[in-house]
Design a protein around this motif. Sequence first.
Motif, PDB file in Angstrom:
ATOM      1  N   SER A  35     102.468 -24.971  28.850  1.00 40.01           N
ATOM      2  CA  SER A  35     101.566 -25.706  29.728  1.00 40.01           C
ATOM      3  C   SER A  35     100.259 -26.004  29.012  1.00 40.01           C
ATOM      4  CB  SER A  35     101.279 -24.912  31.003  1.00 40.01           C
ATOM      5  OG  SER A  35     100.363 -23.860  30.751  1.00 40.01           O
ATOM      6  N   PRO A  36      99.735 -27.216  29.179  1.00 43.33           N
ATOM      7  CA  PRO A  36      98.457 -27.570  28.543  1.00 43.33           C
ATOM      8  C   PRO A  36      97.320 -26.637  28.951  1.00 43.33           C
ATOM      9  CG  PRO A  36      99.571 -29.534  29.371  1.00 43.33           C
ATOM     10  CD  PRO A  36     100.335 -28.361  29.885  1.00 43.33           C
ATOM     11  N   GLU A  37      97.319 -26.231  30.230  1.00 48.32           N
ATOM     12  CA  GLU A  37      96.266 -25.332  30.697  1.00 48.32           C
ATOM     13  C   GLU A  37      96.353 -23.970  30.003  1.00 48.32           C
ATOM     14  OE1 GLU A  37      98.472 -26.839  32.602  1.00 48.32           O
ATOM     15  OE2 GLU A  37      97.344 -28.313  33.767  1.00 48.32           O
ATOM     16  N   GLY A  38      97.584 -23.476  29.868  1.00 49.59           N
ATOM     17  CA  GLY A  38      97.776 -22.191  29.208  1.00 49.59           C
ATOM     18  C   GLY A  38      97.408 -22.243  27.737  1.00 49.59           C
ATOM     19  N   ILE A  39      97.794 -23.315  27.066  1.00 49.42           N
ATOM     20  CA  ILE A  39      97.463 -23.474  25.644  1.00 49.42           C
ATOM     21  C   ILE A  39      95.955 -23.542  25.452  1.00 49.42           C
ATOM     22  CG2 ILE A  39      97.646 -25.038  23.671  1.00 49.42           C
ATOM     23  CD1 ILE A  39     100.444 -25.804  24.735  1.00 49.42           C
ATOM     24  N   LYS A  40      95.282 -24.279  26.334  1.00 49.11           N
ATOM     25  CA  LYS A  40      93.827 -24.396  26.257  1.00 49.11           C
ATOM     26  C   LYS A  40      93.167 -23.035  26.455  1.00 49.11           C
ATOM     27  CE  LYS A  40      89.873 -26.648  28.457  1.00 49.11           C
ATOM     28  NZ  LYS A  40      89.423 -27.567  29.552  1.00 49.11           N
ATOM     29  N   ARG A  41      93.672 -22.278  27.422  1.00 47.33           N
ATOM     30  CA  ARG A  41      93.111 -20.957  27.702  1.00 47.33           C
ATOM     31  C   ARG A  41      93.252 -20.034  26.493  1.00 47.33           C
ATOM     32  NH1 ARG A  41      95.288 -17.670  32.869  1.00 47.33           N
ATOM     33  NH2 ARG A  41      94.232 -19.376  33.953  1.00 47.33           N
ATOM     34  N   LEU A  42      94.401 -20.095  25.832  1.00 44.93           N
ATOM     35  CA  LEU A  42      94.625 -19.260  24.652  1.00 44.93           C
ATOM     36  C   LEU A  42      93.713 -19.680  23.499  1.00 44.93           C
ATOM     37  CD1 LEU A  42      98.511 -19.056  24.799  1.00 44.93           C
ATOM     38  CD2 LEU A  42      96.934 -17.166  25.212  1.00 44.93           C
ATOM     39  N   LYS A  43      93.542 -20.977  23.316  1.00 46.67           N
ATOM     40  CA  LYS A  43      92.680 -21.454  22.236  1.00 46.67           C
ATOM     41  C   LYS A  43      91.239 -21.006  22.426  1.00 46.67           C
ATOM     42  CE  LYS A  43      95.231 -25.495  20.562  1.00 46.67           C
ATOM     43  NZ  LYS A  43      95.205 -26.969  20.361  1.00 46.67           N
ATOM     44  N   GLU A  44      90.832 -20.868  23.689  1.00 45.71           N
ATOM     45  CA  GLU A  44      89.459 -20.448  23.974  1.00 45.71           C
ATOM     46  C   GLU A  44      89.177 -19.026  23.510  1.00 45.71           C
ATOM     47  OE1 GLU A  44      89.122 -21.155  28.136  1.00 45.71           O
ATOM     48  OE2 GLU A  44      88.702 -23.300  27.910  1.00 45.71           O
ATOM     49  N   ILE A  45      90.242 -18.247  23.304  1.00 46.55           N
ATOM     50  CA  ILE A  45      90.052 -16.893  22.759  1.00 46.55           C
ATOM     51  C   ILE A  45      90.675 -16.790  21.360  1.00 46.55           C
ATOM     52  CG2 ILE A  45      89.840 -15.747  25.002  1.00 46.55           C
ATOM     53  CD1 ILE A  45      92.761 -14.885  24.733  1.00 46.55           C
ATOM     54  N   ASP A  46      90.769 -17.949  20.694  1.00 46.86           N
ATOM     55  CA  ASP A  46      91.200 -18.023  19.296  1.00 46.86           C
ATOM     56  C   ASP A  46      92.634 -17.563  19.068  1.00 46.86           C
ATOM     57  OD1 ASP A  46      88.688 -19.004  18.441  1.00 46.86           O
ATOM     58  OD2 ASP A  46      87.886 -16.963  18.437  1.00 46.86           O
ATOM     59  N   ILE A  47      93.520 -17.869  20.012  1.00 43.04           N
ATOM     60  CA  ILE A  47      94.937 -17.576  19.850  1.00 43.04           C
ATOM     61  C   ILE A  47      95.689 -18.890  19.706  1.00 43.04           C
ATOM     62  CG2 ILE A  47      97.036 -16.761  21.009  1.00 43.04           C
ATOM     63  CD1 ILE A  47      95.456 -14.486  22.168  1.00 43.04           C
ATOM     64  N   GLU A  48      96.423 -19.021  18.612  1.00 35.67           N
ATOM     65  CA  GLU A  48      97.226 -20.203  18.362  1.00 35.67           C
ATOM     66  C   GLU A  48      98.649 -19.983  18.859  1.00 35.67           C
ATOM     67  OE1 GLU A  48      96.355 -23.174  17.227  1.00 35.67           O
ATOM     68  OE2 GLU A  48      94.254 -22.542  17.109  1.00 35.67           O
ATOM     69  N   VAL A  49      99.209 -20.998  19.477  1.00 30.91           N
ATOM     70  CA  VAL A  49     100.573 -20.924  19.984  1.00 30.91           C
ATOM     71  C   VAL A  49     101.557 -21.139  18.841  1.00 30.91           C
ATOM     72  CG1 VAL A  49     102.253 -22.024  21.512  1.00 30.91           C
ATOM     73  CG2 VAL A  49      99.898 -21.671  22.279  1.00 30.91           C
TER      74      VAL A  49
END
Length: 276
Positions: A35-49
């Motif tokens: 999900s775009p929202e989930g990916i964005k949330r992870l990027k905000e804490i420096d986690i790459e999918v």
Amino acid sequence: MKKVVLIGAGGKMGWRTTANLRNDSAYDMYYLEVSPEGIKRLKEIDIEVTQAQEILPHADIVILAIPDVAIRKVAVEIVPQIKAGAMVVTLDPAAPCAGHLPQREDITYFAAHPSHPSVFNWEPNEKAHFDYFGGIAARQSIVCALIQGPEEDYEVGKKLASSMYAPVTKAHRVTIEQMGILEPALSETFAAAVITVMKEAVDTVVAKGVPKEAAYDFFLGHVNIELALLFGQLPGGQFSDAAYKAIEIGKPLIFKENWKDIFEWDNVMKQIKAIT
């Protein structure tokens, strides 16, 4: 160090799991999210999918942190890609009990679910006190089930679950069927329904003119002492004679005689099928 793949890392349960596992040095973590929202949330804490095809064949443990209704579809795609001897972990018993996990005799299936912090917890600070869900600061127990796989894998799953839901006071070992009786039957079909009616009862009293704040204080205080009396927090304590008479009047007015049938396995499976 075990390679752990967290599927649904940016979702509701996945986000909580990510928060606890990302700093655990026992695991080499990888995160899958669509999900775009989930990916964005992870990027905000420096986690790459990570891409599924790149990591799944090398994973030691795969965590399905996704809604029950999606597990069958996702598992059909994921399970064939993982190596023999790997472990698949679900965070809820519903999908395994409903038969939504693909058959593979060469992998382990494990389930773990939090009990959530007890109403009788004593917590030393405000952060823990208001951690009602658990997994942040408040202590809680968990339930774990080795669905299939070698016995030694139970300890592997238990260790992972204790980190996912930390801080954990105790891990209770149950069967996957017993976990299904605990949830949804006991905790949701029964308890959530009863508590919903409790709230409706307070609202009814307020509608009859009792001040809302007085009704809330009076009701929640009585719930507190009644729980303590019934669940052994006050040794030797018991209801008054008048309270016992009131209970005798109330139970047949509120509950059907066959209410315990919701814990019979056929009924539990109906509940599980409805939510999956």
